[in-house]
Design an enzyme around this catalytic site. Structure first.
Site, PDB file in Angstrom:
ATOM      1  N   LYS A   4       0.752  -1.380  -0.047  1.00  0.00           N
ATOM      2  CA  LYS A   4       0.056  -0.068   0.144  1.00  0.00           C
ATOM      3  C   LYS A   4       0.892   1.298  -0.290  1.00  0.00           C
ATOM      4  O   LYS A   4       0.524   2.243  -0.625  1.00  0.00           O
ATOM      5  CB  LYS A   4      -0.834  -0.060   1.355  1.00  0.00           C
ATOM      6  CG  LYS A   4      -1.913  -0.869   0.932  1.00  0.00           C
ATOM      7  CD  LYS A   4      -3.017  -0.562   2.161  1.00  0.00           C
ATOM      8  CE  LYS A   4      -4.073  -1.619   2.401  1.00  0.00           C
ATOM      9  NZ  LYS A   4      -5.000  -1.418   3.576  1.00  0.00           N
TER      10      LYS A   4
ATOM     11  N   GLU B 246     -15.904  10.654  11.578  1.00  0.00           N
ATOM     12  CA  GLU B 246     -16.067  10.888  10.256  1.00  0.00           C
ATOM     13  C   GLU B 246     -17.346  10.539   9.675  1.00  0.00           C
ATOM     14  O   GLU B 246     -17.993   9.464  10.029  1.00  0.00           O
ATOM     15  CB  GLU B 246     -14.843  10.124   9.783  1.00  0.00           C
ATOM     16  CG  GLU B 246     -14.607  10.480   7.972  1.00  0.00           C
ATOM     17  CD  GLU B 246     -14.629  12.043   7.557  1.00  0.00           C
ATOM     18  OE1 GLU B 246     -13.730  12.811   8.213  1.00  0.00           O
ATOM     19  OE2 GLU B 246     -15.649  12.490   6.979  1.00  0.00           O
TER      20      GLU B 246
ATOM     21  N   LEU C  69     -34.724   7.162   1.500  1.00  0.00           N
ATOM     22  CA  LEU C  69     -35.942   6.665   1.451  1.00  0.00           C
ATOM     23  C   LEU C  69     -36.112   5.585   0.570  1.00  0.00           C
ATOM     24  O   LEU C  69     -37.283   5.529  -0.126  1.00  0.00           O
ATOM     25  CB  LEU C  69     -36.913   7.690   1.430  1.00  0.00           C
ATOM     26  CG  LEU C  69     -37.346   8.464   2.857  1.00  0.00           C
ATOM     27  CD1 LEU C  69     -38.691   9.523   2.601  1.00  0.00           C
ATOM     28  CD2 LEU C  69     -37.883   7.194   3.869  1.00  0.00           C
TER      29      LEU C  69
ATOM     30  N   CYS D 179     -19.973   0.423   7.024  1.00  0.00           N
ATOM     31  CA  CYS D 179     -20.308   1.016   8.196  1.00  0.00           C
ATOM     32  C   CYS D 179     -21.690   0.816   8.800  1.00  0.00           C
ATOM     33  O   CYS D 179     -21.565   0.400  10.210  1.00  0.00           O
ATOM     34  CB  CYS D 179     -20.241   2.560   7.922  1.00  0.00           C
ATOM     35  SG  CYS D 179     -18.706   3.076   7.392  1.00  0.00           S
TER      36      CYS D 179
ATOM     37  N   LYS E  46     -23.090  -0.612  -3.285  1.00  0.00           N
ATOM     38  CA  LYS E  46     -23.812   0.710  -3.802  1.00  0.00           C
ATOM     39  C   LYS E  46     -23.163   1.196  -5.011  1.00  0.00           C
ATOM     40  O   LYS E  46     -22.007   0.832  -5.416  1.00  0.00           O
ATOM     41  CB  LYS E  46     -23.917   1.882  -2.656  1.00  0.00           C
ATOM     42  CG  LYS E  46     -22.652   2.405  -2.423  1.00  0.00           C
ATOM     43  CD  LYS E  46     -22.869   3.633  -1.481  1.00  0.00           C
ATOM     44  CE  LYS E  46     -21.532   4.452  -1.213  1.00  0.00           C
ATOM     45  NZ  LYS E  46     -21.697   5.436  -0.636  1.00  0.00           N
TER      46      LYS E  46
ATOM     47  N   ARG F 200     -18.045  -5.229   0.861  1.00  0.00           N
ATOM     48  CA  ARG F 200     -18.048  -5.482   2.157  1.00  0.00           C
ATOM     49  C   ARG F 200     -19.563  -5.396   2.479  1.00  0.00           C
ATOM     50  O   ARG F 200     -20.331  -4.448   2.181  1.00  0.00           O
ATOM     51  CB  ARG F 200     -17.314  -4.539   3.073  1.00  0.00           C
ATOM     52  CG  ARG F 200     -15.640  -4.955   2.929  1.00  0.00           C
ATOM     53  CD  ARG F 200     -14.993  -3.751   3.846  1.00  0.00           C
ATOM     54  NE  ARG F 200     -15.059  -2.577   3.224  1.00  0.00           N
ATOM     55  CZ  ARG F 200     -14.182  -1.528   3.781  1.00  0.00           C
ATOM     56  NH1 ARG F 200     -13.715  -1.814   4.966  1.00  0.00           N
ATOM     57  NH2 ARG F 200     -14.220  -0.395   3.100  1.00  0.00           N
TER      58      ARG F 200
HETATM   59  C1  UDX Z   1     -22.494   5.418   5.351  1.00  0.00           C
HETATM   60  C2  UDX Z   1     -23.122   6.907   5.764  1.00  0.00           C
HETATM   61  O1  UDX Z   1     -23.790   7.540   4.878  1.00  0.00           O
HETATM   62  C3  UDX Z   1     -21.638   7.870   6.066  1.00  0.00           C
HETATM   63  O2  UDX Z   1     -22.308   9.102   6.539  1.00  0.00           O
HETATM   64  C4  UDX Z   1     -20.685   7.023   7.071  1.00  0.00           C
HETATM   65  O3  UDX Z   1     -19.657   7.998   7.406  1.00  0.00           O
HETATM   66  C5  UDX Z   1     -20.310   5.711   6.548  1.00  0.00           C
HETATM   67  O4  UDX Z   1     -21.511   5.030   6.139  1.00  0.00           O
HETATM   68  P1  UDX Z   1     -21.546   4.312   2.891  1.00  0.00           P
HETATM   69  O5  UDX Z   1     -21.147   3.179   3.868  1.00  0.00           O
HETATM   70  O6  UDX Z   1     -20.407   4.830   2.246  1.00  0.00           O
HETATM   71  O7  UDX Z   1     -21.796   5.796   4.050  1.00  0.00           O
HETATM   72  O8  UDX Z   1     -22.811   4.178   2.009  1.00  0.00           O
HETATM   73  P2  UDX Z   1     -24.278   5.001   1.835  1.00  0.00           P
HETATM   74  O9  UDX Z   1     -24.172   5.819   0.835  1.00  0.00           O
HETATM   75  O10 UDX Z   1     -24.775   5.535   3.180  1.00  0.00           O
HETATM   76  O11 UDX Z   1     -25.106   3.776   1.733  1.00  0.00           O
HETATM   77  C6  UDX Z   1     -25.217   2.596   2.331  1.00  0.00           C
HETATM   78  C7  UDX Z   1     -26.231   1.520   2.139  1.00  0.00           C
HETATM   79  O12 UDX Z   1     -27.484   1.855   1.901  1.00  0.00           O
HETATM   80  C8  UDX Z   1     -25.768   1.099   0.433  1.00  0.00           C
HETATM   81  O13 UDX Z   1     -26.133  -0.311   0.386  1.00  0.00           O
HETATM   82  C9  UDX Z   1     -27.048   1.651  -0.263  1.00  0.00           C
HETATM   83  O14 UDX Z   1     -27.431   1.218  -1.389  1.00  0.00           O
HETATM   84  C10 UDX Z   1     -28.186   1.695   0.876  1.00  0.00           C
HETATM   85  N1  UDX Z   1     -29.226   2.606   0.661  1.00  0.00           N
HETATM   86  C11 UDX Z   1     -29.023   4.020   0.866  1.00  0.00           C
HETATM   87  C12 UDX Z   1     -30.551   2.069   0.486  1.00  0.00           C
HETATM   88  O15 UDX Z   1     -30.952   0.776   0.466  1.00  0.00           O
HETATM   89  N2  UDX Z   1     -31.634   3.204   0.343  1.00  0.00           N
HETATM   90  C13 UDX Z   1     -31.305   4.210   0.480  1.00  0.00           C
HETATM   91  O16 UDX Z   1     -32.276   5.393   0.337  1.00  0.00           O
HETATM   92  C14 UDX Z   1     -30.091   4.935   0.687  1.00  0.00           C
END
Ligand code: UDX
Length: 456
Positions: A37, A156, A268, A278, A338, A345
């Site tokens: 890395k 964060e 939503l 996370c 996503k 993960r």
């Molecule tokens: C999330 C938080 O948004 C962020 O603030 C924190 O620091 C880390 O965790 P992240 O894990 O990158 O970020 O993904 P995020 O965009 O929040 O999406 C999380 C999951 O929720 C994805 O699997 C996404 O597909 C799902 N999702 C999101 C839904 O199923 N419906 C929604 O309306 C929004």
């Protein structure tokens, strides 16, 4: 004023923090112990895909404001503020595994030649601030002063795929601690971001809200925020189940709900549920913390349970339509948890593929970003979406990649031997899918086209 910062750990949070702090003008040393890395970072390449990050790494390195080292002594000597960004993966009984943080704390304690401010930035369990202080005190060389370190919590909130933008344009910066000098120094480091005073800053007239609080409250803000967002998604997924039973359409329900500013339209979207590194980890950790302190968090437990079921539901849907999964050919569109990331993960898509394979289905998946070699075992990979549909009895849309929307659905239909499209992310307009001769099944959507649609 230029701060001297070191960032320990070059995962998502650490690499983004290092590159962004250098971008806003600070002197930053990133510490990474993994030699591969480190080589990649020194060449300006993040060890994972994140939009815009390599550009910032490159400009930081060439400006001389950013460097990476594998040497803790060098990182400590070149900094006054140390951001601890090592991983805190899910450990035993829902609690995060703090072994990496603990070994960093011990190494830091052995290298405090002058006072440092230690900032916890990766998501750490509630109570870490005090625990960290104790670990440091116990690890200081004999005769060293307790005055050599002060601790600040700075959770964060960045999202993968949007991490650079989230870091440089945050909704808020939260700083927790009981030492005013340390809090002020970390607030100074955030100065250019708070004041939006750096190249390409947006919304220059609006100052970023800065929240000062105690350490435990700062730690709790992070868990509460992620748990709320996860619960919001589970809530709409529960509404989707009700919609299916009564014949309503959840996409219209959530769009109208979101027009109420008290509810808000984001997070939503009903579908196969949340994943990623996370949400699951943080909700589990908050449940475990609540239980440890004598409270049973029923809403959070329900959010986890709904999310678990949401993944099974899609498999049940395919089973209900195809009757037998053994020998069925299924094309899966999307593997990442996503869009905008190659991260697998806790990806709902991956878990569902594994379930389908376990049930004897032949699964061929396409994802625009996940490397061919990285998919789940037993899943065939296709070079494109049409190839994934070859001879398929059904297609499952498992990640809401926007480029899937420009797919020629007639050509997709021609490649298939069946007609079923299960849209696990409610990405497509059902009418468009049906017009291509496919049978559409979404999550919480009408089973057939409504008789009347008024223009909005
Ligand atoms: C999330 C938080 O948004 C962020 O603030 C924190 O620091 C880390 O965790 P992240 O894990 O990158 O970020 O993904 P995020 O965009 O929040 O999406 C999380 C999951 O929720 C994805 O699997 C996404 O597909 C799902 N999702 C999101 C839904 O199923 N419906 C929604 O309306 C929004």
């Amino acid at each position: 004023m230029r701060s001297r910062i070191s960032v320990i750990g070059s995962g998502y949070v650490g690499t983004v923090a290092a590159a962004c702090f250098a971008h806003v003008g600070h002197q930053v040393t990133g510490l990474e112990i993994d030699p591969d890395k480190l080589v990649s970072l020194r060449r300006g390449r993040a060890p994972f895909h994140e939009a815009g990050l390599d550009d910032l790494l490159g400009s930081g390195l060439s400006s001389g404001r950013l460097s990476f080292t594998g040497d803790m002594v060098r990182a400590m000597d070149r900094s006054d503020i140390v951001f601890i960004c090592v991983g805190t993966p899910l450990g035993r009984e829902g609690h995060p595994d703090m072994s990496a943080t603990e070994s960093v704390a011990r190494a830091v304690a052995g290298n405090l030649r002058f006072p440092h401010i230690l900032v916890t930035k990766s998501t750490v369990p509630i109570g870490t601030g005090r625990w960290l202080a104790t670990v440091l005190e116990d690890s200081l060389p004999a005769g060293s002063s307790r005055e050599l370190f002060r601790i600040v919590s700075n959770p964060e909130f960045l999202r993968e795929g949007n991490a650079v933008q989230d870091f440089l344009h945050p909704d808020r910066v939260v700083l927790g601690g009981d030492d005013e000098v340390a809090l002020a120094a970390v607030a100074d480091a955030y100065g250019p971001i708070l004041e939006r005073d750096f190249p390409e800053a947006q919304h220059r007239a609006q100052r970023v809200p800065l929240v000062f609080t105690d350490i435990t409250t700062a730690e709790t803000i992070k868990y509460a925020s992620n748990s709320f967002l996860a619960t919001k998604i589970s809530f709409v997924n529960e509404i989707a189940r009700i919609c299916e039973r009564v014949g309503a359409d959840v996409t219209e329900v959530s769009a109208a709900m979101g027009l109420d500013p008290r509810i808000g339209g984001q997070f939503l979207d009903a579908g196969m549920g949340w994943g990623g590194s996370c949400f699951g980890k943080d909700v589990h950790a908050l449940v475990a913390t609540a239980q440890r302190y004598g409270y049973r968090p029923r809403i959070l437990e329900a959010a986890l349970a709904v999310n678990r079921d949401q993944r099974v539901l899609v498999v049940d849907e395919l089973l209900g339509h195809l009757k037998l999964l053994a020998g069925a050919r299924l094309g899966v569109l999307g593997l990442a948890f996503k869009p905008g990331t190659d991260d697998l993960r806790d990806s709902p898509a991956v878990e569902i593929c594994e379930r389908l394979v376990d049930n004897g289905a032949v699964v061929t998946a396409y994802d625009p970003m996940v490397p061919q070699a990285a998919g789940p075992p037993g899943v065939r990979r296709a070079p494109g979406p049409l190839e994934a549909a070859e001879c398929a009895d059904a297609i499952l849309v498992a990640t809401e990649w926007p480029q899937f929307l420009s797919l020629d659905l007639h050509r997709l239909r021609e490649r298939m031997r069946g007609r079923l499209l299960v849209d696990g992310r409610n990405l497509f307009d059902p009418a468009r899918v049906r017009a291509a001769g496919l049978e559409y099944v979404g999550v919480g959507r009408r089973s057939s086209a409504p008789g009347l649609l008024l223009p909005v």
